[in-house]
Design an enzyme around this catalytic site. Structure first.
Site, short mmCIF file in Angstrom:
data_model
loop_
_atom_site.label_atom_id
_atom_site.label_comp_id
_atom_site.label_asym_id
_atom_site.label_seq_id
_atom_site.Cartn_x
_atom_site.Cartn_y
_atom_site.Cartn_z
N HIS A 201 -0.77 6.89 -0.81
CA HIS A 201 -0.15 6.37 0.42
C HIS A 201 0.83 5.24 0.11
CE1 HIS A 201 -2.46 8.60 3.37
NE2 HIS A 201 -3.62 8.20 2.89
N HIS B 139 -6.30 7.56 -4.16
CA HIS B 139 -5.89 8.04 -2.83
C HIS B 139 -4.98 7.03 -2.14
CE1 HIS B 139 -6.66 10.32 0.98
NE2 HIS B 139 -6.44 9.13 1.52
N GLU B 140 -5.40 5.76 -2.10
CA GLU B 140 -4.58 4.74 -1.43
C GLU B 140 -3.27 4.50 -2.17
OE1 GLU B 140 -5.31 4.13 1.50
OE2 GLU B 140 -7.37 4.88 1.45
N GLU C 218 -0.67 12.02 4.08
CA GLU C 218 -1.90 12.51 3.46
C GLU C 218 -1.58 13.48 2.31
OE1 GLU C 218 -4.57 11.06 4.44
OE2 GLU C 218 -6.23 12.26 3.64
#
Lengths: 492, 492
Positions: A260, A256-257, A286
Site C-alpha cells: 500500500h 502487505h502495508e 489491494e
C-alpha cells in the site's frame, strides 16, 4: 486557464488539509495518550467540518461548469473527472443525513465492540438496523434512481458494478471451494518453532520493508493494534504488530502495508495533494498490497532468501530447509477469521460478505436474519459450523462503520494482483532468479512504472488493463496461479 | 444568549483546529520522516490559511458588537476580552503584509541557521534588515499611533509595557551583576562524574516528571533536539534531550517543560478550546516552568531527594553527599549561551536582548550595528569578550523568526516565579520537609489552585497578584531569593 488554476489551487489546499487529517488519524492509533480520546474526537470533528465545507463549496461547481467540455489535456481531464465525482457525491447527501450517519456509526462502532466482546449479536442488531436504514437512504440519494449497491461500491471502486463483480466472483467460488477441499485432505506442513524475539521481528520487518522498496526517509514503521498504511506523497507511514509465537504475522503484515505504502510513495510527485495524487481505488490499492505479500512475498523463490534471513535473526526455527519453510509460509488450515486466512480461503470469506451485504442493502435480507444467513453460508463453503458470533458475523468492523461496498474490493484486489502477476512474469522472465537473491527491484520497479506512478490518472480497471497489455481483467490468472501453486505444495 | 453561544461555538471549533496545528508541529519535531519537510510546509500553510480566515472572520466582529457592554458573567467577559484582542490584532495587519512577513521569516530562519553555522553575522544582516523593516511596519499597524514595541510585547504579554519592564529590569541589573561577580570570585564546586547512561536518564526523567505532577495519561515524553511543551487540555506533550556527560540537561529541561505542561493540564476542563483554555501569557507560562525548575527543583530540600534517586540510577556519581550535589546543581560559571545559563546570570542575558531589540525596533540601533552593540554590552555585564557570533548575536532563533517582544517574558517569568515562591512559602510553611521527601503535591497543588486552573480568566499581572495576596508583582522577591540562596552556597 485561470478557472483551472483557481480550482486546482483550492483542491490542493483541501488535499493538504486531508493529509493533516491523515496524520492526526495515524497519531490517534500510534502516539496519542489514552486520556486524550474525547478531546481528539472534537479535533477530528473540527477538521471534518472544514473538509466537508470545502468539498461542498459551490465555487467548485462554478469552476467545473466553466471547464467541463473544454479542450484540456489528459491529466486535467482526469482531475476534473475526480473532482466532479467527489463534488456531486458530497452534495447529493443532505447535511442532516450525513450528520445522522456520523452519529449512528460512531454509536454503532462502540456497540459492535461490546457485542463482539460479549458474543451477542442480538445486542448489536438494533444499532446495525439503524445504520442500514440510513445507509439505504444515503444510497438512494447517491444512486439517483440507479442501483443502490453500485452507488455504495462507487465510494471505494469507481466504475465497478455488482453485476460485473457477481460474475467474476461466481467463477471464483466453485474452483476455490474445490481447491480448499483438496488441499485440506492432504498432510499438513510443520510450523516453525520459536522463540521469536519481538525486537528481532521488528529488525527483520525493517529489513524486509526496505527490501521491498519502502523509502524510510519518506515514512516510518511503528507498532499498532491493527496494521495500517497512512498518508500520501512524502509522508506515508506504516504500522505492524508482533506475536511471540508467530513471526509471519509481523512479517507479512509489514510486506502487505509496504505494498500500500509504496503505491502512495511512487505516484508522480507533481500530483501531490490532488485527486491524482492518491491510489485510484481500494481494489487497485489491494492489488499492490497483495501482490507484494503473496505472489512475491510468499513465492518459493523469495522464501528461499527469507529463510536465510529468518535463521540469521532467530537461529534454528525447527524447519528442515527452505522447502519446508515455503510450505509453512503457505500453510492452509481451517479457521473462522478472514484477516487470518490463507491465499486459498481468503476470497471465500469475502464472497460470503459480498453476497450478504448486497442482500441487506436491497432489503432481501433483514438485519435480524443476518447471523443465521452468515452461519448457513459459512457451513456451505467451509464445511463446519461457526462456533460463536465473534468468529462469525461480528468479526469485522466494516458494517458497524457503515462501510457497505468495501468488502468486494479485497477480492477484486486479489484478482487484479493475479492479472498483474501474469504480466509481470512475462515482462521479467528471470523474476525467480532475482527473488531468490532478495532483489525485488525488477518486480517493484515494473509495478511502479506500470501502475503506481499513475495514481488517479486512469480509472481502476483501465490502469490494470493497460499494465496487462490491454487484456480485460479476469479471475482466470488468479485461479490458475492458486491451483498451480497449492497443487505443487500439497502434491495434488 | 444566542449570539454568545454562536460566537463560542465558532471559537471552540477554531480552538480545536489550533490544537490540530499544535499536534502537527509536535509531529514535525519528534516523528516526521526527514524527507517530508517540503510537503509538511504546505500542510502547515494550509492549516494556517484556514486558521487565519477564521480569526479574521467578520462574523466575529458582528457577534462582539452585539455582546460587548451587555450583562455577562466574569468568564464570558474574559472570553470577549481575549476574542476582541485577537480579532482586532488579526484584522489590523493587512493580508499582504502578513504574507510578506511569513515569507521573510521563513527565508530568514534558513539564513540565520546557515550564518550561525558559518559564524558570519554579515551574511544574516541583510535578511534580518528585511524582517525588521516588516516588523516595524506591522508594529505601526498594530499600535495605531501608540508605542510600537508595546504593541509587539502585547503578542506575548498582554498588558505589559516596555516602560514598566524597563523599571523592573533596571532594578534587577545592578544587583545581578554584583551577585555574579561575588559568586565567581569564590571557589567552584565539583561537577558529578559519569557515565550517565542515556536510558537511565530517560527513566529518571519519567520519574521526575510524574513526581512533579505531570499526567502521563494526558501527555507523552519524547526526545527532540530542543526540549519543548506542546498542546492544551488532555493532550499536552513534552520533550527532553540527553547528554552523555551532563545528566542535569535532561533532568532540568524535563522539569522545566513539566512546569509548562502541567499549567496546560490543570486549566479548568470547561475552558477547553477557548481563549481561557490556554496559559494566559508567555510570562505567566515561564513563571510556572521556572518555579518548577529552580525554586522547587534546584532547592536544597528537593535536591536531597533527587541525590538519592541519582545514585539509584547511576551508582556513584563522584560527589560527597547531598550538599555537594546541591552545590553542583547550582554551579555558577562563565558562559556565552543564554539557554545554558544558571539562575544568577540568566536574566542578564535577557536584559541585554531586551535593550537591544527595543533600540532596533525604535530605529535607534540599525541591524548593521547590532553585532558590535551586542559585544559591547556583553563585555560590560559579563566582563569578557564574545569569541564568535554563534556564541553571541547569532545564538538565538527569535529575531530570525520575527519574535521581537518575546525575550523580556523570560525574565518577567522569573520575576513572577520569585513572587509566587514567596507566597508559596507562606502558604506551605513545611514546604522543605515535603520537598525533602519528594512530595511535590503541596507546592504544585498550591500553584494549580492559585494560578494554573484559571487559564486566561485573569490578565497576566492580575493572576500573579491574586496568587500573592494582592501584592503588586515586583523584582524584590526574586533578588532576595537569589542573594540568599547563592550567598549561602558560595559563603558570601
Amino acid at each position: 486557464m485561470t478557472a483551472y488554476d483557481d480550482l486546482m489551487s483550492f483542491i490542493r489546499e483541501t488535499g493538504a488539509l486531508g493529509q493533516v487529517a491523515a496524520r492526526l488519524a495515524w497519531d490517534q492509533e500510534v502516539m496519542m495518550p489514552h486520556g486524550a480520546g474525547d478531546q481528539r474526537a472534537e479535533e477530528m470533528a473540527a477538521m471534518e467540518s472544514v473538509l466537508h465545507a470545502r468539498r461542498t463549496d459551490q465555487r467548485i461547481g462554478g469552476w467545473l461548469a466553466d471547464l467541463e467540455g473544454g479542450a484540456l489535456d489528459e491529466e486535467a481531464n482526469a482531475q476534473l473527472r475526480h473532482i466532479r465525482r467527489s463534488y456531486d457525491r458530497a452534495r447529493k447527501v443532505p447535511a442532516d443525513l450525513a450528520t445522522a450517519l456520523a452519529r449512528a456509526t460512531s454509536r454503532s462502532h462502540r456497540a459492535w465492540a461490546e457485542a463482539r466482546a460479549d458474543d451477542d449479536f442480538g445486542a448489536f442488531a438494533p444499532v446495525l438496523r439503524e445504520v442500514v436504514a440510513l445507509k439505504r437512504e444515503e444510497g438512494a440519494a447517491l444512486s439517483s434512481g440507479g442501483d443502490v449497491y453500485d452507488a455504495m461500491l462507487s465510494d471505494y471502486e469507481p466504475g465497478a458494478t455488482a453485476a460485473q463483480l457477481s460474475q467474476m466472483f461466481g467463477a471464483l467460488r466453485p474452483r476455490l471451494v474445490a481447491l480448499r477441499e483438496a488441499v485440506l485432505e492432504r498432510p499438513q506442513p510443520q510450523p516453525p518453532t520459536g522463540p521469536f524475539d519481538e525486537q528481532a521481528q521488528l529488525r527483520l520487518a525493517h529489513l524486509v520493508a526496505k527490501t521491498f522498496g519502502y523509502e524510510m526517509a519518506r515514512g516510518r514503521l511503528d507498532k499498532s493494534v491493527h496494521p495500517f498504511s497512512s498518508g500520501s506523497g512524502d509522508d506515508v507511514r506504516i504500522t505492524t504488530r508482533t506475536s511471540a509465537l508467530d513471526p509471519f504475522n509481523c512479517l507479512y503484515s509489514t510486506i502487505h502495508e509496504v505494498g500500500h505504502a509504496t503505491y502512495e510513495q511512487r505516484i508522480r510527485p507533481e500530483y501531490r495533494f490532488t485527486p491524482l495524487g492518491e491510489g485510484v481505488s481500494m481494489g487497485v490499492h489491494e492489488s499492490q498490497s497483495r501482490i507484494y505479500e503473496n505472489q512475491l512475498g510468499r513465492s518459493r523463490a523469495f522464501t528461499r532468501w527469507l529463510y536465510a534471513r529468518m535463521t540469521e535473526h532467530f537461529g534454528d526455527i525447527g524447519l528442515d530447509g527452505p522447502d519446508a519453510f515455503y510450505a509453512a509460509v503457505n500453510h492452509v488450515q481451517n479457521g473462522y477469521i478472514r484477516t487470518e486466512a490463507d491465499e486459498v480461503q481468503y476470497n471465500l470469506h469475502v464472497l460470503l460478505r459480498f453476497d450478504l451485504e448486497r442482500a441487506i442493502v436491497s432489503g432481501e435480507l433483514e438485519v435480524d436474519d443476518l447471523e443465521a444467513a452468515w452461519n448457513e453460508r459459512f457451513r456451505a463453503d467451509f464445511g463446519y459450523a461457526v462456533d460463536k458470533p465473534s468468529d462469525g458475523v461480528l468479526q469485522d468492523v466494516h458494517w458497524s462503520a457503515g462501510l457497505f461496498g468495501y468488502f468486494p474490493t479485497y477480492t477484486l484486489g486479489n484478482v487484479y494482483a493475479g492479472c498483474l502477476h501474469k504480466a509481470l512474469r512475462t515482462a521479467v522472465p528471470d523474476l525467480d532468479a532475482q527473488l531468490e537473491e532478495g532483489n525485488l527491484v525488477p518486480a517493484t520497479g515494473w509495478l511502479a512504472e506500470n501502475v503506481q506512478q499513475y495514481g488517479g490518472l486512469y480509472e481502476p480497471r483501465e490502469v490494470i488493463s493497460r499494465a496487462c497489455g490491454g487484456e480485460t481483467p479476469s479471475e482466470e490468472p488468479l485461479l490458475d496461479y492458486l491451483e498451480a501453486k497449492f497443487g505443487a505444495i500439497y502434491s495434488l
